[in-house]
Design an enzyme around this catalytic site. Sequence first.
Site, PDB file in Angstrom:
ATOM      1  N   ARG A  13       0.811  -1.219   0.000  1.00 47.80           N
ATOM      2  CA  ARG A  13       0.000   0.000   0.000  1.00 47.80           C
ATOM      3  C   ARG A  13       0.848   1.275   0.000  1.00 47.80           C
ATOM      4  O   ARG A  13       0.315   2.376  -0.144  1.00 47.80           O
ATOM      5  CB  ARG A  13      -0.944   0.004   1.205  1.00 47.80           C
ATOM      6  CG  ARG A  13      -2.035  -1.050   1.096  1.00 47.80           C
ATOM      7  CD  ARG A  13      -2.819  -1.203   2.392  1.00 47.80           C
ATOM      8  NE  ARG A  13      -3.519   0.024   2.744  1.00 47.80           N
ATOM      9  CZ  ARG A  13      -4.695   0.384   2.257  1.00 47.80           C
ATOM     10  NH1 ARG A  13      -5.308  -0.375   1.369  1.00 47.80           N
ATOM     11  NH2 ARG A  13      -5.280   1.512   2.651  1.00 47.80           N
ATOM     12  N   LEU A  15       4.277   3.744  -1.260  1.00 48.14           N
ATOM     13  CA  LEU A  15       4.770   4.280  -2.525  1.00 48.14           C
ATOM     14  C   LEU A  15       5.477   3.216  -3.356  1.00 48.14           C
ATOM     15  O   LEU A  15       5.171   3.017  -4.541  1.00 48.14           O
ATOM     16  CB  LEU A  15       5.717   5.442  -2.226  1.00 48.14           C
ATOM     17  CG  LEU A  15       6.533   6.017  -3.388  1.00 48.14           C
ATOM     18  CD1 LEU A  15       5.630   6.670  -4.408  1.00 48.14           C
ATOM     19  CD2 LEU A  15       7.564   7.019  -2.865  1.00 48.14           C
ATOM     20  N   VAL A  16       6.429   2.503  -2.752  1.00 49.69           N
ATOM     21  CA  VAL A  16       7.234   1.524  -3.477  1.00 49.69           C
ATOM     22  C   VAL A  16       6.444   0.252  -3.760  1.00 49.69           C
ATOM     23  O   VAL A  16       6.377  -0.229  -4.895  1.00 49.69           O
ATOM     24  CB  VAL A  16       8.517   1.196  -2.694  1.00 49.69           C
ATOM     25  CG1 VAL A  16       9.293   0.074  -3.380  1.00 49.69           C
ATOM     26  CG2 VAL A  16       9.385   2.432  -2.550  1.00 49.69           C
ATOM     27  N   SER A 108      17.755   2.309   1.031  1.00 48.52           N
ATOM     28  CA  SER A 108      17.707   3.747   0.774  1.00 48.52           C
ATOM     29  C   SER A 108      19.115   4.265   0.549  1.00 48.52           C
ATOM     30  O   SER A 108      20.084   3.759   1.130  1.00 48.52           O
ATOM     31  CB  SER A 108      17.074   4.471   1.965  1.00 48.52           C
ATOM     32  OG  SER A 108      17.293   5.853   1.888  1.00 48.52           O
ATOM     33  N   SER A 109      19.223   5.321  -0.261  1.00 46.41           N
ATOM     34  CA  SER A 109      20.538   5.907  -0.525  1.00 46.41           C
ATOM     35  C   SER A 109      21.124   6.609   0.692  1.00 46.41           C
ATOM     36  O   SER A 109      22.304   6.973   0.691  1.00 46.41           O
ATOM     37  CB  SER A 109      20.446   6.899  -1.692  1.00 46.41           C
ATOM     38  OG  SER A 109      19.531   7.941  -1.396  1.00 46.41           O
ATOM     39  N   CYS A 110      20.329   6.778   1.762  1.00 44.78           N
ATOM     40  CA  CYS A 110      20.860   7.430   2.968  1.00 44.78           C
ATOM     41  C   CYS A 110      21.843   6.535   3.721  1.00 44.78           C
ATOM     42  O   CYS A 110      22.442   6.965   4.704  1.00 44.78           O
ATOM     43  CB  CYS A 110      19.729   7.864   3.894  1.00 44.78           C
ATOM     44  SG  CYS A 110      18.901   6.500   4.726  1.00 44.78           S
ATOM     45  N   TYR A 137      17.516   5.626  10.803  1.00 41.55           N
ATOM     46  CA  TYR A 137      16.930   4.918   9.654  1.00 41.55           C
ATOM     47  C   TYR A 137      18.027   4.294   8.799  1.00 41.55           C
ATOM     48  O   TYR A 137      17.917   3.132   8.376  1.00 41.55           O
ATOM     49  CB  TYR A 137      16.106   5.904   8.829  1.00 41.55           C
ATOM     50  CG  TYR A 137      15.498   5.328   7.579  1.00 41.55           C
ATOM     51  CD1 TYR A 137      14.426   4.446   7.649  1.00 41.55           C
ATOM     52  CD2 TYR A 137      15.972   5.674   6.320  1.00 41.55           C
ATOM     53  CE1 TYR A 137      13.856   3.923   6.503  1.00 41.55           C
ATOM     54  CE2 TYR A 137      15.414   5.153   5.163  1.00 41.55           C
ATOM     55  CZ  TYR A 137      14.349   4.283   5.260  1.00 41.55           C
ATOM     56  OH  TYR A 137      13.786   3.760   4.114  1.00 41.55           O
ATOM     57  N   LYS A 141      18.757   0.271   7.793  1.00 38.74           N
ATOM     58  CA  LYS A 141      18.879  -0.238   6.430  1.00 38.74           C
ATOM     59  C   LYS A 141      20.237  -0.895   6.182  1.00 38.74           C
ATOM     60  O   LYS A 141      20.345  -1.891   5.464  1.00 38.74           O
ATOM     61  CB  LYS A 141      18.635   0.901   5.429  1.00 38.74           C
ATOM     62  CG  LYS A 141      17.183   1.355   5.377  1.00 38.74           C
ATOM     63  CD  LYS A 141      16.256   0.220   4.986  1.00 38.74           C
ATOM     64  CE  LYS A 141      14.811   0.627   4.896  1.00 38.74           C
ATOM     65  NZ  LYS A 141      13.922  -0.492   4.514  1.00 38.74           N
ATOM     66  N   ASN A 166      16.116   8.896  -3.950  1.00 39.03           N
ATOM     67  CA  ASN A 166      14.870   9.501  -3.489  1.00 39.03           C
ATOM     68  C   ASN A 166      13.739   9.177  -4.456  1.00 39.03           C
ATOM     69  O   ASN A 166      13.901   9.310  -5.672  1.00 39.03           O
ATOM     70  CB  ASN A 166      15.033  11.022  -3.397  1.00 39.03           C
ATOM     71  CG  ASN A 166      16.161  11.417  -2.466  1.00 39.03           C
ATOM     72  OD1 ASN A 166      16.072  11.252  -1.261  1.00 39.03           O
ATOM     73  ND2 ASN A 166      17.255  11.921  -3.036  1.00 39.03           N
ATOM     74  N   HIS A 180       8.564  13.320   2.585  1.00 40.92           N
ATOM     75  CA  HIS A 180       9.827  13.691   1.967  1.00 40.92           C
ATOM     76  C   HIS A 180       9.662  15.004   1.202  1.00 40.92           C
ATOM     77  O   HIS A 180       8.555  15.524   1.043  1.00 40.92           O
ATOM     78  CB  HIS A 180      10.306  12.583   1.032  1.00 40.92           C
ATOM     79  CG  HIS A 180      10.785  11.364   1.745  1.00 40.92           C
ATOM     80  ND1 HIS A 180      10.055  10.206   1.821  1.00 40.92           N
ATOM     81  CD2 HIS A 180      11.925  11.129   2.445  1.00 40.92           C
ATOM     82  CE1 HIS A 180      10.733   9.303   2.532  1.00 40.92           C
ATOM     83  NE2 HIS A 180      11.864   9.840   2.918  1.00 40.92           N
TER      84      HIS A 180
END
Length: 337
Positions: A13, A15-16, A108-110, A137, A141, A166, A180
Site C-alpha cells: 500500500r 509508494l514503493v 535507501s541511498s541514505c 533509519y 537499512k 529519493n 519527503h
Amino acid sequence: MKQTSKIFVAGHRGLVGSAILRHLRALSYTNIITCRHAELDLTDQAAVNAFFDAEKPEYIFLAAAKVGGIMANNTYPADFIRENLLIQTNVIDAAYHHGVKKLLFLGSSCIYPRMAPQPMKEEYLLTGPLEPTNSAYAIAKIAGIETCRSYNRQHGTHFVPVMPTNLYGPNDNFDLFSSHVLPAMIRKFHLAKLASQGNFEAIDQDEARFGPIPDDIRTSLSSSQEIPKVTLWGTGQPRREFLYADDLADACVYLMKNYEETELVNIGTGRDHTIRELAEKVRDIVGFKGEMVFDTSKPDGTPKKLLDVSKLEAIGWQAKIRVDQGIQKAYEWYASF
C-alpha cells in the site's frame, strides 16, 4: 520468476510496494500475495512466521518500512530504527526458514556517508559518518544489507539488497509532518494555489484526505495577502536525485528476473538537481503564481546525494521517466482526489 510464481509484495500500500504491485499486474503475474497491516503486523515475529507457513511465497519484494522526511527522522529516531529492524529481520528470517527462492530488500541511498564522493558507488558503504538527521533509519537499512549478506553466506540464500535514490509518485506520503521533500513541495504549492483562488473549502477537503496542515502554513494560507508565500526548508542548494516510483518498480522486477548475484545494487537515474530547481519545476507544474522563500534556519541535510548507477546499467537497466514528467504524473495523482 514465472508468471505463475507465488510472489509476496510486502508493503503493497506504500509508494514503493504499490508501484511494484501495479507493474507485476501489468506484466500479467497472476499469483501475487498482499496483506494489509491490520491483517499482518510485520514487526510481530510469530505472526510473520504463521503467514509464511500458510502462504509459502516463492519470491519476495520487501518494500515494507517506516519512512519519512528530515523532520520525522529527526523527531522519532527510536521509532525508525526499532520498526525497520523488526520488519526486515522478521521477513528475511522467515524467508530463509520457508525456502524462499529469491528476496529483494529495498533500502535507501541514505546508507552512504554524508560526505561520500559523488556519485556514490556501492563500495562507499561504511566508509564515513552518516547524515545525523536520519542516521537511525540509515543504520537500520545498513543492518538489512548485512542481514541479507550474512544469510547468503551462511545459508546459501539468494537475498539481494537494492538501494533506491529519493522516490516519488502515486501513493506517496503527503503528510506535511512526515513527508519527503518532493511530495511536501507538491502539497505546499497546491495549497497556496487554492488559497490564492480563495478556495478554502478545497483546502479543508485536502486536509481531510492528506493529513493536518501545520499551524505556520495554515496561518500563511489565511493571511490577508492575496497570494501567500510558500516557505521551504533550508537554503535550496543541496542537490538531490529523484526516481519515479514506476521506474523503480520496473528496475526491481528486472533485477528479480535477471540479476543472479547477491551484492548490493544502486537504483537511480544518475542525474541530480538542486532543491531550488526542483521547487521551481513543482511551482510551474502546479501553476502557483506566488513567491517561494527558503527558511535557512532549517537543516539542509546531506549537501549532495547522487548514486553511481553504472553497475545497474551494466546489468541492462536504465531509468525512463524524466523528473518533469514524473512530477506532472505525481501532481495529477495527488490533485485527482
